[in-house]
Scaffold this active site. Structure first.
Site, PDB file in Angstrom:
ATOM      1  N   CYS A   9     -10.510 -21.864  15.233  1.00 37.58           N
ATOM      2  CA  CYS A   9      -9.495 -22.856  15.611  1.00 37.58           C
ATOM      3  C   CYS A   9      -8.353 -22.251  16.437  1.00 37.58           C
ATOM      4  CB  CYS A   9      -8.938 -23.545  14.373  1.00 37.58           C
ATOM      5  SG  CYS A   9     -10.220 -24.311  13.386  1.00 37.58           S
ATOM      6  N   HIS A  57      -2.268 -26.660  16.313  1.00 36.60           N
ATOM      7  CA  HIS A  57      -3.652 -26.981  15.940  1.00 36.60           C
ATOM      8  C   HIS A  57      -3.634 -28.201  15.024  1.00 36.60           C
ATOM      9  CE1 HIS A  57      -7.660 -26.834  14.560  1.00 36.60           C
ATOM     10  NE2 HIS A  57      -7.395 -26.287  13.391  1.00 36.60           N
ATOM     11  N   ASN A  86      -9.952 -32.665  12.775  1.00 38.86           N
ATOM     12  CA  ASN A  86      -9.841 -31.259  13.194  1.00 38.86           C
ATOM     13  C   ASN A  86     -11.017 -30.941  14.117  1.00 38.86           C
ATOM     14  OD1 ASN A  86      -9.825 -28.483  13.398  1.00 38.86           O
ATOM     15  ND2 ASN A  86      -9.476 -28.120  11.213  1.00 38.86           N
TER      16      ASN A  86
HETATM   17  O1  UT7 Z   1      -9.007 -25.552  11.081  1.00 37.59           O
HETATM   18  C1  UT7 Z   1      -8.671 -24.435  10.327  1.00 37.59           C
HETATM   19  C2  UT7 Z   1      -7.532 -24.711   9.517  1.00 37.59           C
HETATM   20  N1  UT7 Z   1      -7.909 -25.536   8.357  1.00 37.59           N
HETATM   21  C3  UT7 Z   1      -6.929 -26.050   7.676  1.00 37.59           C
HETATM   22  O2  UT7 Z   1      -5.793 -25.916   8.058  1.00 37.59           O
HETATM   23  C4  UT7 Z   1      -7.249 -26.746   6.366  1.00 37.59           C
HETATM   24  C5  UT7 Z   1      -6.198 -26.365   5.389  1.00 37.59           C
HETATM   25  N2  UT7 Z   1      -6.342 -27.022   4.090  1.00 37.59           N
HETATM   26  C6  UT7 Z   1      -6.088 -28.328   3.912  1.00 37.59           C
HETATM   27  O3  UT7 Z   1      -5.791 -29.037   4.866  1.00 37.59           O
HETATM   28  C7  UT7 Z   1      -6.087 -28.881   2.514  1.00 37.59           C
HETATM   29  O4  UT7 Z   1      -6.130 -27.822   1.594  1.00 37.59           O
HETATM   30  C8  UT7 Z   1      -7.269 -29.862   2.239  1.00 37.59           C
HETATM   31  C9  UT7 Z   1      -7.069 -31.139   3.029  1.00 37.59           C
HETATM   32  C10 UT7 Z   1      -8.586 -29.200   2.629  1.00 37.59           C
HETATM   33  C11 UT7 Z   1      -7.322 -30.223   0.739  1.00 37.59           C
HETATM   34  O5  UT7 Z   1      -6.077 -30.784   0.348  1.00 37.59           O
HETATM   35  P1  UT7 Z   1      -5.399 -30.347  -1.023  1.00 37.59           P
HETATM   36  O6  UT7 Z   1      -4.172 -31.140  -1.161  1.00 37.59           O
HETATM   37  O7  UT7 Z   1      -5.279 -28.846  -0.985  1.00 37.59           O
HETATM   38  O8  UT7 Z   1      -6.447 -30.856  -2.088  1.00 37.59           O
HETATM   39  P2  UT7 Z   1      -7.186 -30.009  -3.207  1.00 37.59           P
HETATM   40  O9  UT7 Z   1      -8.186 -29.103  -2.594  1.00 37.59           O
HETATM   41  O10 UT7 Z   1      -6.139 -29.420  -4.100  1.00 37.59           O
HETATM   42  O11 UT7 Z   1      -7.947 -31.141  -4.007  1.00 37.59           O
HETATM   43  C12 UT7 Z   1      -7.221 -32.111  -4.784  1.00 37.59           C
HETATM   44  C13 UT7 Z   1      -8.204 -33.029  -5.458  1.00 37.59           C
HETATM   45  C14 UT7 Z   1      -9.344 -32.320  -6.175  1.00 37.59           C
HETATM   46  O12 UT7 Z   1      -9.620 -33.047  -7.351  1.00 37.59           O
HETATM   47  P3  UT7 Z   1      -9.043 -32.547  -8.774  1.00 37.59           P
HETATM   48  O13 UT7 Z   1      -9.592 -31.162  -8.969  1.00 37.59           O
HETATM   49  O14 UT7 Z   1      -7.544 -32.554  -8.633  1.00 37.59           O
HETATM   50  O15 UT7 Z   1      -9.589 -33.557  -9.727  1.00 37.59           O
HETATM   51  C15 UT7 Z   1     -10.500 -32.453  -5.230  1.00 37.59           C
HETATM   52  O16 UT7 Z   1     -11.735 -32.442  -5.890  1.00 37.59           O
HETATM   53  O17 UT7 Z   1      -8.824 -33.855  -4.464  1.00 37.59           O
HETATM   54  C16 UT7 Z   1     -10.251 -33.812  -4.631  1.00 37.59           C
HETATM   55  N3  UT7 Z   1     -10.859 -33.993  -3.315  1.00 37.59           N
HETATM   56  C17 UT7 Z   1     -11.183 -35.184  -2.800  1.00 37.59           C
HETATM   57  N4  UT7 Z   1     -11.073 -36.436  -3.301  1.00 37.59           N
HETATM   58  C18 UT7 Z   1     -11.477 -37.439  -2.506  1.00 37.59           C
HETATM   59  C19 UT7 Z   1     -11.158 -33.028  -2.410  1.00 37.59           C
HETATM   60  N5  UT7 Z   1     -11.672 -33.593  -1.304  1.00 37.59           N
HETATM   61  C20 UT7 Z   1     -11.690 -34.926  -1.524  1.00 37.59           C
HETATM   62  C21 UT7 Z   1     -12.106 -36.030  -0.751  1.00 37.59           C
HETATM   63  N6  UT7 Z   1     -11.985 -37.259  -1.274  1.00 37.59           N
HETATM   64  N7  UT7 Z   1     -12.598 -35.906   0.500  1.00 37.59           N
END
Ligand code: UT7
Length: 325
Positions: free
Chosen positions: A119, A252, A282
């Site tokens: 990226c 980005h 993205n």
């Molecule tokens: O391009 C390179 C750069 N990439 C990035 O910059 C990505 C950076 N990371 C992010 O943008 C975020 O970390 C994410 C968008 C990937 C995830 O967001 P988050 O706020 O960190 O969520 P999380 O991983 O802490 O997940 C929270 C909850 C989890 O459930 P529990 O364990 O709290 O019950 C996940 O299982 O959300 C759940 N979850 C979803 N629920 C519905 C994860 N993905 C999904 C989904 N739909 N698609």
């Protein structure tokens, strides 16, 4: 006379197939993967993404973006002596997507190669092209970010498959006696290879390892918010400028929350930040030139503006380019 490089045209292209969060969620539900528009919008700011049809490659998207950038610059493909394509989803293992694109453009003969910095690829490619123009080895370059990330997504993994999209963006970078690109700052830290990767590879006619994208989202998020501020400050310092000199931050486009955090740290209001993640998702190396071209064509970003472009992604890589348009 000092020799500088300057962007003289921008272009972009999105494959026509557009999926809203609700449409993607409905498709995933059929496979038993549960997600929702609400979750995706709240956690990422993404509302829709574009996916290329089967048989459409990064070079095809890049071709359309380049045609449009050349038209904006008032040039033809024959004027170009350097093509750099930033991509992590190349058409083939080799030759480079840049060579395939060069042939499709009919711009044969100049240098052409790919840059692989995920990226951060576009800011890496722009920095390399700027250096080649400054040293006199090129006069007119096409610098491209092009991706078909839909090909490497695991549609059983809701934590990644809702985040990415396909697209391409391009700029024409020309030698100039007035500065366009003012400064850049590139970094990588290979100890973080595992937090964002496609671990598979080709061996003896087979794919060994998983050929689909893996990401530890929280680890990437934490690193991203730190390094984006550092890279912006380092780039400004090299150019003897401050945050107040930035007309537009073009980060980005991965997650609106990362962009908000970077803007807050740089004391920039969100109305100075170009945001297209809502419509594109993205698109990895394509995201910055896509956002740039979108903002230029909307009349937001204008000639003379000072822009801070910032990339961050797999590697772990990050970097920034400060420029006058
Ligand atoms: O391009 C390179 C750069 N990439 C990035 O910059 C990505 C950076 N990371 C992010 O943008 C975020 O970390 C994410 C968008 C990937 C995830 O967001 P988050 O706020 O960190 O969520 P999380 O991983 O802490 O997940 C929270 C909850 C989890 O459930 P529990 O364990 O709290 O019950 C996940 O299982 O959300 C759940 N979850 C979803 N629920 C519905 C994860 N993905 C999904 C989904 N739909 N698609």
């Amino acid at each position: 006379m000092n020799r500088y490089s300057r962007i003289t045209g921008t272009g972009s292209f999105l494959p026509p197939r557009r999926l809203t969060n609700a449409e993607l969620a409905a498709q995933l539900a059929v496979q038993g993967v549960e997600t929702s528009d609400e979750w995706i919008v709240e956690r990422t700011g993404i509302r829709a993404r574009h996916f290329a049809d089967d048989g459409v490659f990064s070079s095809d998207l890049a071709l359309e973006a380049c045609k449009s950038a050349l038209q904006a610059a008032g040039l033809t493909a024959q004027d170009i002596d350097l093509i750099i394509v930033a991509t992590s989803t190349p058409d083939m293992v080799f030759p480079s997507t840049a060579c395939i694109l060069q042939n499709k453009l009919g711009a044969n003969g100049g240098a052409a190669f790919d840059v692989q910095a995920v990226c951060s690829g576009f800011v890496y490619a722009l920095t390399v092209a700027d250096a080649m123009i400054r040293t006199g080895s090129s006069k007119r370059a096409l610098v491209v970010g092009a991706e078909v990330f839909s090909r490497i997504l695991d549609f059983k993994d809701r934590t990644t498959c809702v985040l990415f999209g396909d697209g391409a963006g391009a700029v024409v970078l020309e030698a100039s006696d007035t500065p366009g690109i003012l400064a850049s700052d590139l970094h990588a830290d290979g100890k973080h290879v595992g937090i964002l990767c496609v671990p598979g590879h080709v061996s003896n006619g087979h794919i060994l390892g998983d050929p689909l994208l893996k990401m530890d989202g929280q680890a990437v998020f934490k690193l991203a918010v730190g390094v984006l501020e550092e890279a912006a400050r380092a780039t400004l310092a090299k150019a003897n400028l401050t945050e107040a000199d930035i007309d537009w931050l073009i980060p980005h486009q991965a997650n609106i929350r990362i962009m908000q955090s970077t803007a807050r740290k740089l004391k920039l209001p969100m109305d100075k930040v170009v945001v297209t993640v809502d419509q594109h998702g993205n698109t990895s190396a394509a995201s910055i030139p896509l956002a740039l071209d979108t903002a230029v064509r909307q009349g937001k970003v204008k000639p003379g503006d000072t822009l801070m472009l910032e990339g961050v992604g797999g590697g772990f890589t990050w970097g920034a380019v400060l420029l006058n348009l």
